[in-house]
Every structure is written in structure tokens, then in C-alpha cells.
Design a protein around this motif. Structure first.
Motif, short mmCIF file in Angstrom:
data_model
loop_
_atom_site.label_atom_id
_atom_site.label_comp_id
_atom_site.label_asym_id
_atom_site.label_seq_id
_atom_site.Cartn_x
_atom_site.Cartn_y
_atom_site.Cartn_z
N GLY A 74 0.81 -1.22 0.00
CA GLY A 74 0.00 0.00 0.00
C GLY A 74 0.84 1.26 0.00
N SER A 75 0.28 2.33 -0.57
CA SER A 75 1.02 3.58 -0.64
C SER A 75 0.72 4.43 0.61
CB SER A 75 0.69 4.34 -1.92
OG SER A 75 -0.69 4.54 -2.01
N PHE A 76 1.43 5.54 0.70
CA PHE A 76 1.33 6.44 1.85
C PHE A 76 -0.11 6.89 2.09
CE2 PHE A 76 1.40 10.82 3.51
CZ PHE A 76 2.05 10.60 4.71
N GLU A 77 -0.53 6.85 3.34
CA GLU A 77 -1.85 7.38 3.67
C GLU A 77 -1.70 8.55 4.62
OE1 GLU A 77 -4.68 4.42 4.99
OE2 GLU A 77 -4.02 3.13 3.33
N LYS A 78 -2.37 9.65 4.28
CA LYS A 78 -2.29 10.84 5.12
C LYS A 78 -2.91 10.59 6.48
CE LYS A 78 -2.05 14.65 1.90
NZ LYS A 78 -2.73 15.80 1.32
N SER A 132 -1.03 18.12 10.40
CA SER A 132 -1.07 19.22 9.43
C SER A 132 -0.63 18.75 8.03
CB SER A 132 -0.15 20.34 9.90
OG SER A 132 1.20 19.89 9.84
N GLU A 133 -0.94 19.58 7.02
CA GLU A 133 -0.48 19.32 5.66
C GLU A 133 1.04 19.22 5.63
OE1 GLU A 133 -1.57 18.77 2.40
OE2 GLU A 133 -3.39 18.26 3.52
N LEU A 134 1.68 20.16 6.36
CA LEU A 134 3.15 20.22 6.37
C LEU A 134 3.72 18.91 6.90
CD1 LEU A 134 5.38 22.35 5.72
CD2 LEU A 134 5.45 22.83 8.18
N ASN A 194 2.29 15.95 7.02
CA ASN A 194 2.02 14.84 6.09
C ASN A 194 2.97 14.87 4.90
OD1 ASN A 194 -0.26 12.98 6.80
ND2 ASN A 194 -1.25 14.93 7.23
N ARG A 195 3.25 16.06 4.40
CA ARG A 195 4.20 16.20 3.30
C ARG A 195 5.58 15.70 3.75
NH1 ARG A 195 5.03 16.36 -2.01
NH2 ARG A 195 6.83 17.59 -2.60
N GLY A 196 5.96 16.09 4.97
CA GLY A 196 7.26 15.68 5.51
C GLY A 196 7.35 14.18 5.72
N ALA A 197 6.27 13.58 6.22
CA ALA A 197 6.25 12.14 6.45
C ALA A 197 6.37 11.41 5.11
CB ALA A 197 4.96 11.73 7.16
N TYR A 198 5.65 11.89 4.11
CA TYR A 198 5.69 11.28 2.78
C TYR A 198 7.10 11.36 2.19
CZ TYR A 198 4.71 10.53 -2.20
OH TYR A 198 4.74 10.07 -3.49
N LEU A 199 7.67 12.55 2.22
CA LEU A 199 9.00 12.73 1.63
C LEU A 199 10.05 11.89 2.37
CD1 LEU A 199 9.01 16.57 1.00
CD2 LEU A 199 8.99 14.78 -0.74
N SER A 200 10.02 11.92 3.70
CA SER A 200 11.04 11.22 4.48
C SER A 200 10.94 9.71 4.31
CB SER A 200 10.91 11.55 5.97
OG SER A 200 10.93 12.95 6.17
N GLU A 245 9.66 19.23 10.17
CA GLU A 245 8.43 19.20 10.97
C GLU A 245 8.11 17.76 11.37
OE1 GLU A 245 6.61 21.84 11.80
OE2 GLU A 245 4.80 20.89 12.59
N TYR A 246 8.21 16.84 10.41
CA TYR A 246 7.92 15.43 10.68
C TYR A 246 8.95 14.82 11.63
CZ TYR A 246 7.96 10.38 9.90
OH TYR A 246 7.99 9.03 10.09
N LEU A 247 10.23 15.06 11.35
CA LEU A 247 11.30 14.43 12.15
C LEU A 247 11.23 14.87 13.61
CD1 LEU A 247 14.12 14.90 9.51
CD2 LEU A 247 13.17 12.70 10.25
N ALA A 248 10.95 16.16 13.82
CA ALA A 248 10.90 16.67 15.19
C ALA A 248 9.73 16.08 15.97
CB ALA A 248 10.82 18.20 15.17
N SER A 249 8.74 15.54 15.24
CA SER A 249 7.55 15.01 15.91
C SER A 249 7.65 13.52 16.21
CB SER A 249 6.33 15.22 15.01
OG SER A 249 6.29 14.20 14.01
N LEU A 250 8.74 12.88 15.81
CA LEU A 250 8.86 11.43 16.02
C LEU A 250 8.89 11.11 17.50
CD1 LEU A 250 11.67 10.58 13.42
CD2 LEU A 250 9.28 9.82 13.32
#
Ligand code: HEC
Length: 248
Positions: free
Chosen positions: A110-114, A119-121, A123-129, A225-230
Motif C-alpha cells: 500500500g502507498s502512503f496514507e495521510k 497538518s499538511e506540512l 504529512n508532506r514531511g512524512a511522505y518525503l522522508s 516538521e515530521y522528524l521533530a515530531s517522532l
């Protein structure tokens, strides 16, 4: 993109393949479906299995639209006739059929699920990373069969590719990068420079020079944004010949 870059792993040396649009030496004969199958299921057009050193375990998260854009880009490059080099991997790790079972155990579908709660930011960060920059292929430790340990997501690995130590990049204060700000993270991905003004070396420097530093600032901000939230994970990653407090 003509292949031949060797990657040292605990299982042997694997050589990257020619992914230029050359009809025989490269992937010029592939259909869109062939490309999507290779990137998401690790399957070659002839049905054989790719070794997971090709990080389809991460690329499988990409959206089909992005995969096809990527294929369009690759197919716009000059075709190289360079023939793929044989991997130097001893028995039994050189066998492809057992990868069927490996995939049953370690390849999710399966592909990435938001995550709608984020936030949009973010989700974008999680997808890219996770899908494209595949940070976890180096920074998440593996089990004895080379599967990523999901419970240790981004918590560092003593045996990254080339035997390099990949540090804990979760925000644990003591063993990770909890002292880093989002700006520090963004600056690292853009320049390779750490908050203590030291530069990262080796594969991380290569990933930044050839990859992450080319991303637009908005994308780097999203990844920070994503990495800091891990969730912070305590894991002191140190090399084999240092005393280990952690039982691996
Ligand atoms: C090909 C393997 C590889 C990939 C992919 C990779 N890294 Fe790294 N990373 C490393 C290695 C190896 C180091 C150690 C470099 C050093 O010691 O100079 C490192 C160092 C770092 C550091 C410095 C941590 C510290 O405590 O000094 C951060 C932060 C980091 N990586 C974040 C990331 C992020 C975020 C991604 C994805 C966007 C990523 N890395 C992708 C291999 C990788």
C-alpha cells in the motif's frame, strides 16, 4: 544512472543497476506497470524478485502519479549501454526465490496514507522522508534477516550500508537529536552541517549533496516538521569496538 555503484552490506556487495532508458542494458523496454511493480513490489518484469538493497520497502509508499513522473524523468535521460555488474554475494543470500518469503515477512503493501489529525506540512514531511528520501533504510536498525525493525523507527543502526554507523535521529534527549531545533534539521538536510558546525560524512554527505540539498526549502521544512515530531526512542548507537551498554 548507468549503475555500477557498489554497496557493501552484511550479506555481500550489491551493484546498482542501469536505470537509463537503454532498451537492453537499462529499463528502456519497461512499461509503466513494470516500473510501478518494481518500485512497489520489488518484482522485475520477468517476475523475479529484487534484493531489498533496492529500497522498494520505502518506495512502495510513493503515489502512482509520482512514480510515473519519476519514470518520465528517467526516460528523458541519455541511454547508457553499460551492462549491469553481477552482485558479489555468497550463497545462500544470492538466491532470489527465498525473497518471496522475505517479502511476506517484511514488505508491507500500500502507498502512503495521510494522517488527517496532522497538518499538511507534517504529512508532506512524512511522505518525503519515508517514501522518497528513505531515511529509515539507513537509520532504522535491521534484524538478522535484514528486515527493518519497525519498533525502532529512525532510532539508529550500527550496521548501515557500507558498515557505516547511522545515528539515532529520533528526538531522544540523551541518545538522539532531542537538542536539535527544526531549523537545525532543515539546515542539515540543506547543507550537511550539524548544529555543532561539524559536517556529516560518508553516505549521509552523499545523500545530501546528490539528493536532499536539491529540494525546495518548503519540502525541507516539512521533513524537519515530521522528524521533530517522532516519538523519542532511547538507543545509544555506537560502533562494534566500543563498549556497548545496549544489548543487541
Ligand atoms: C544511505 C544511508 C543514509 C540515508 C538514506 C540517510 N542517512 Fe542520515 N546519516 C547516515 C550516516 C551514515 C550518518 C552519520 C554521518 C557521520 O557520522 O558523519 C548520518 C547522519 C545523520 C544525522 C546526524 C545525526 C547526528 O547525531 O550527528 C542526521 C540528523 C541525519 N542523518 C538525518 C537523516 C534524515 C532526516 C534522512 C532522510 C531525509 C537521512 N538521514 C537519510 C546515513 C544515511
Amino acid at each position: 544512472m548507468a549503475g555500477g555503484r557498489g554497496i557493501q552490506t552484511p550479506f555481500g556487495i550489491f551493484y546498482g543497476s542501469n536505470i537509463t532508458p537503454h532498451p537492453e542494458a537499462g529499463i528502456g523496454g519497461w512499461s509503466d506497470e513494470d516500473f510501478v511493480r518494481a518500485m512497489t513490489l520489488g518484482e522485475a518484469p520477468d517476475g523475479s524478485h529484487y534484493f531489498p538493497v533496492f529500497p522498494y520497502t520505502s518506495f512502495r509508499l510513493m503515489t502512482e502519479t509520482d512514480l510515473l513522473h519519476l519514470k518520465d524523468y528517467l526516460f528523458s535521460l541519455p541511454a547508457s549501454p553499460k551492462v549491469n555488474r553481477e552482485h558479489e554475494v555468497p550463497f545462500p543470500f544470492n538466491l532470489r526465490p527465498p525473497l518471496y518469503f522475505w517479502k511476506l515477512m517484511f514488505l508491507e503493501k500500500g502507498s502512503f496514507e495521510k494522517d488527517p489529525s496532522k497538518s499538511e506540512l507534517w504529512n508532506r514531511g512524512a511522505y518525503l522522508s519515508n517514501a522518497l528520501a528513505h531515511c529509515g533504510e539507513c537509520h532504522t536498525p535491521r534484524n538478522l534477516l535484514g528486515g527493518l525493525k519497525a519498533s525502532m523507527h529512525y532510532a539508529g543502526s550500527r550496521e548501515g550500508p557500507e558498515g557505516e554507523l547511522a545515528p539515532n535521529i529520533t528526538p531522544d534527549q540523551e541518545t538522539g537529536i532531542g537538542a536539535w531545533s527544526k531549523q537545525d534539521l532543515q539546515w542539515l538536510l540543506e547543507t550537511g552541517m550539524k548544529p555543532d558546525a561539524d559536517n556529516v560524512q560518508g553516505l549521509m554527505a552523499e545523500a545530501i549533496d546528490d539528493g536532499y540539498s536539491h529540494l525546495p526549502p518548503e519540502d525541507l521544512k516539512a521533513m524537519a516538521e515530521y522528524l521533530a515530531s517522532l516519538p523519542p526512542i532511547k538507543n545509544r548507537v555506537i560502533s562494534e569496538n566500543q563498549d556497548s551498554e545496549q544489548d543487541w
